[in-house]
Design a protein around this motif. Sequence first.
Motif, PDB file in Angstrom:
ATOM      1  N   THR A  59      35.908  21.759 -13.608  1.00 29.66           N
ATOM      2  CA  THR A  59      36.576  23.020 -13.315  1.00 29.66           C
ATOM      3  C   THR A  59      35.776  24.200 -13.861  1.00 29.66           C
ATOM      4  N   ASP A  60      36.147  25.397 -13.437  1.00 25.47           N
ATOM      5  CA  ASP A  60      35.444  26.591 -13.899  1.00 25.47           C
ATOM      6  C   ASP A  60      35.716  26.901 -15.368  1.00 25.47           C
ATOM      7  N   SER A  61      36.692  26.231 -15.971  1.00 27.04           N
ATOM      8  CA  SER A  61      36.959  26.388 -17.400  1.00 27.04           C
ATOM      9  C   SER A  61      36.166  25.363 -18.217  1.00 27.04           C
ATOM     10  N   ASN A  62      35.292  24.621 -17.524  1.00 28.37           N
ATOM     11  CA  ASN A  62      34.417  23.614 -18.134  1.00 28.37           C
ATOM     12  C   ASN A  62      35.172  22.359 -18.571  1.00 28.37           C
ATOM     13  N   HIS A  63      36.362  22.148 -18.032  1.00 28.66           N
ATOM     14  CA  HIS A  63      37.082  20.900 -18.278  1.00 28.66           C
ATOM     15  C   HIS A  63      36.567  19.841 -17.309  1.00 28.66           C
ATOM     16  N   VAL A  64      36.602  18.603 -17.755  1.00 29.26           N
ATOM     17  CA  VAL A  64      36.181  17.458 -16.947  1.00 29.26           C
ATOM     18  C   VAL A  64      37.413  16.588 -16.751  1.00 29.26           C
TER      19      VAL A  64
END
Length: 84
Positions: A59-64
């Motif tokens: 995601t764009d929040s850097n979550h995987v």
Amino acid sequence: MAKQGLLNIGFGNFVVLNRVVSIALPSSAPMRRLREDARAEGRLIDATLGRKTRAIIVTDSNHVILSAIQAETIAQRFSAEEGE
């Protein structure tokens, strides 16, 4: 205001459509490294419910996010939702 669609990633789990940056297969070495780095940094979300990981969503929040649904299926759902 634009409607924010939800992407079904399986087993009652959803992701906000416009937050998805990438949908990838989990088998390559870079994806395994990405998963382990995210786990170590507290950015990993496991939505597999104990099943085999078949897709990795970034995601764009850097979550995987790990999903047990095939990456191709998620990509088809993404395209269908994006077109609405």
